[in-house]
Design a protein around this motif. Structure first.
Motif, PDB file in Angstrom:
ATOM      1  N   THR A  34       0.832  -1.202   0.000  1.00 24.30           N
ATOM      2  CA  THR A  34       0.000   0.000   0.000  1.00 24.30           C
ATOM      3  C   THR A  34       0.867   1.253   0.000  1.00 24.30           C
ATOM      4  OG1 THR A  34      -1.656  -1.284   1.189  1.00 24.30           O
ATOM      5  CG2 THR A  34      -1.988   1.090   1.116  1.00 24.30           C
ATOM      6  N   ILE A  35       1.988   1.209   0.694  1.00 23.46           N
ATOM      7  CA  ILE A  35       2.945   2.330   0.653  1.00 23.46           C
ATOM      8  C   ILE A  35       3.439   2.517  -0.783  1.00 23.46           C
ATOM      9  CG2 ILE A  35       5.243   3.118   1.372  1.00 23.46           C
ATOM     10  CD1 ILE A  35       4.677   1.713   4.086  1.00 23.46           C
ATOM     11  N   LYS A  36       3.665   1.429  -1.497  1.00 20.96           N
ATOM     12  CA  LYS A  36       4.104   1.526  -2.895  1.00 20.96           C
ATOM     13  C   LYS A  36       3.046   2.207  -3.758  1.00 20.96           C
ATOM     14  CE  LYS A  36       7.307  -2.383  -2.963  1.00 20.96           C
ATOM     15  NZ  LYS A  36       7.582  -3.720  -3.533  1.00 20.96           N
ATOM     16  N   LYS A  37       1.772   1.912  -3.509  1.00 20.57           N
ATOM     17  CA  LYS A  37       0.696   2.593  -4.245  1.00 20.57           C
ATOM     18  C   LYS A  37       0.744   4.088  -3.969  1.00 20.57           C
ATOM     19  CE  LYS A  37      -2.872  -1.005  -4.479  1.00 20.57           C
ATOM     20  NZ  LYS A  37      -4.258  -1.320  -4.100  1.00 20.57           N
ATOM     21  N   LEU A  38       0.923   4.457  -2.696  1.00 21.45           N
ATOM     22  CA  LEU A  38       1.006   5.873  -2.332  1.00 21.45           C
ATOM     23  C   LEU A  38       2.208   6.522  -2.999  1.00 21.45           C
ATOM     24  CD1 LEU A  38       0.085   8.336  -0.668  1.00 21.45           C
ATOM     25  CD2 LEU A  38       1.516   7.454   1.188  1.00 21.45           C
ATOM     26  N   GLN A  39       3.341   5.844  -3.006  1.00 20.50           N
ATOM     27  CA  GLN A  39       4.538   6.400  -3.646  1.00 20.50           C
ATOM     28  C   GLN A  39       4.298   6.644  -5.135  1.00 20.50           C
ATOM     29  OE1 GLN A  39       7.204   3.296  -2.261  1.00 20.50           O
ATOM     30  NE2 GLN A  39       8.247   4.751  -0.906  1.00 20.50           N
ATOM     31  N   GLN A  40       3.555   5.758  -5.773  1.00 22.55           N
ATOM     32  CA  GLN A  40       3.231   5.953  -7.185  1.00 22.55           C
ATOM     33  C   GLN A  40       2.362   7.193  -7.360  1.00 22.55           C
ATOM     34  OE1 GLN A  40       1.113   2.685  -8.957  1.00 22.55           O
ATOM     35  NE2 GLN A  40       1.374   3.472 -11.026  1.00 22.55           N
ATOM     36  N   ILE A  41       1.360   7.349  -6.489  1.00 21.47           N
ATOM     37  CA  ILE A  41       0.472   8.515  -6.550  1.00 21.47           C
ATOM     38  C   ILE A  41       1.262   9.807  -6.345  1.00 21.47           C
ATOM     39  CG2 ILE A  41      -1.420   9.704  -5.348  1.00 21.47           C
ATOM     40  CD1 ILE A  41      -2.553   6.841  -4.789  1.00 21.47           C
TER      41      ILE A  41
END
Length: 99
Positions: A34-41
């Motif tokens: 989920t942190i990776k999704k946020l980093q992408q955003i």
């Protein structure tokens, strides 16, 4: 880590199973994903680590009055097919003052 998990849940950024995170303070595989999704955003390097850039981005988003409760779901269409569904925070909306 609990603060980050709560914020990710508030921003409706879900884990790989499309569930909200358990707020337990553990940096397990679901939280890392989920942190990776946020980093992408946030257009950051995607490593799943909750570093200063991630925390700064979360703080900025959560301090916006509208963003603390509003998330925009954006569907990207390619060749008339739904290719990807992203959870995006549209900062333009965050700049609008309703006061």
């Amino acid at each position: 880590m609990k603060y980050l998990q709560k914020c990710l849940n508030s921003m409706k950024i879900k884990d790989i199973n499309n569930n909200v995170l358990v707020v337990d303070g553990a940096s397990g595989p679901l939280t890392i994903g989920t942190i990776k999704k946020l980093q992408q955003i946030l257009n950051l390097s995607i490593d799943g680590i909750c570093g200063p850039e991630v925390l700064s981005g979360v703080k900025t988003i959560m301090e916006k009055p509208l963003c603390s409760t509003t998330i925009i779901y954006v569907n990207i269409y390619c060749s008339n097919e739904l290719s990807t569904s992203l959870f995006c925070v549209i900062q333009i909306l965050c700049e609008i003052s309703l006061y």
